[in-house]
Design an enzyme around this catalytic site. Sequence first.
Site, PDB file in Angstrom:
ATOM      1  N   GLU A  42      43.947  44.001  11.921  1.00 21.65           N
ATOM      2  CA  GLU A  42      45.386  44.225  11.747  1.00 21.65           C
ATOM      3  C   GLU A  42      45.746  45.702  11.643  1.00 21.65           C
ATOM      4  OE1 GLU A  42      44.729  40.047  11.087  1.00 21.65           O
ATOM      5  OE2 GLU A  42      43.739  41.813  10.239  1.00 21.65           O
TER       6      GLU A  42
ATOM      7  N   HIS B  21      46.843  32.793   1.882  1.00 16.49           N
ATOM      8  CA  HIS B  21      47.620  32.511   3.081  1.00 16.49           C
ATOM      9  C   HIS B  21      49.023  32.013   2.778  1.00 16.49           C
ATOM     10  CE1 HIS B  21      43.387  32.248   4.212  1.00 16.49           C
ATOM     11  NE2 HIS B  21      43.732  32.443   5.468  1.00 16.49           N
TER      12      HIS B  21
END
Length: 377
Positions: free
Chosen positions: A107, A176
């Site tokens: 990322e 998450h």
Amino acid sequence: MAAPRLFRPAARLLSPRISSASLHPAFQRSACSPSILRLRTYATESSTKEVTVRDALNEAMSEEMESNPKVFLLGEEVAQYNGAYKVSRGLLDRFGPKRVIDTPITEAGFCGLAVGAALAGLHPICEFMTFNFAMQAIDQIINSAAKTHYMSGGIQPCNVTFRGPNGFAAGVGAQHSQDYAAWYGSIPGLKVLVPWSSEDAKGLLKAAIRDPNPVVFLENELLYGQAFPMSEAAQKNDFVLPIGKAKIERPGKDLTIVTLSRNVGLSLNAAAELKQKYGVEAEVINLRSIKPLDVETIIKSLKKTGRLMSVESGFPLFGVGSEILALAMEYGFDYLTAPAVRVTGADVPTPYSAGLERMSFPQEDTIVSQAAKLLRL
């Protein structure tokens, strides 16, 4: 006082997408050109059709990539796999590997590439498989993207759109399932959008891609498969929603409910129940935009109803609801006839256990009970 921190089960809003079997044979979907065929489905008499949030996002990106060669998409699995949630389905076949780019699981790396491309004059769409993973790239988003325009004295724009699912999903654990709306909303230089319906998704994403500032676009995984009616105007290529303007989804006179993302649907259902059980007319405001925030619409509604409730799935401390209540006190204190209330997620890392997870987020009965308490019913 804040609303109770533990809430009852979260309803699953995953609705099946419109089946291609119901379409005329000439309009059956294929793997190569779903966006084209989606535009050819039969409309109702009023020219309104049902479109899933997933397809609305796909349509927005497809239209913007078609009209502007500077727009491109990059992220994990966005190309050959058609996106982790199939939002980018068909874009690789249509626009090729130079404009729909699969990246490694890095990322910080591909987000940095997107910011650099934006500073060089391109208009990248940077997809995170979830905004929880964007934590790996938060330095790029905040220190590189958000601050450059201001620090350059307005000379250097940074047209980049960071998009992907935000908030809790279903059984994926604390790493998450977090809501980052308040996090990014607190950063100068960022615009933060939170769509609910398919029209929100399409109109706001197109606005984000066109905006010269970095935009954080927070979708919701549990809404991707949900279908909403899309008006004839929203089906056109030039449909764009203004950034910073909330929408009154349900007018009312007794209570103002300010909410965002998936909680808009829960709040609308709760408002219908309040009407049926108590005769209460609750006004539901879909924020659409966290930053800039449409304070005017909120205060105008509060002036009419005299009572305010915010509903969000984020953490209770320092959240979106906290800001809304503070603004109500600063700009609408004289209109309040009762203390404002915030309904939030629980102040715990999201549990993996399905039972505990369902207790960690506000539900329709939570909203109804808190509204009844606020109204002293």
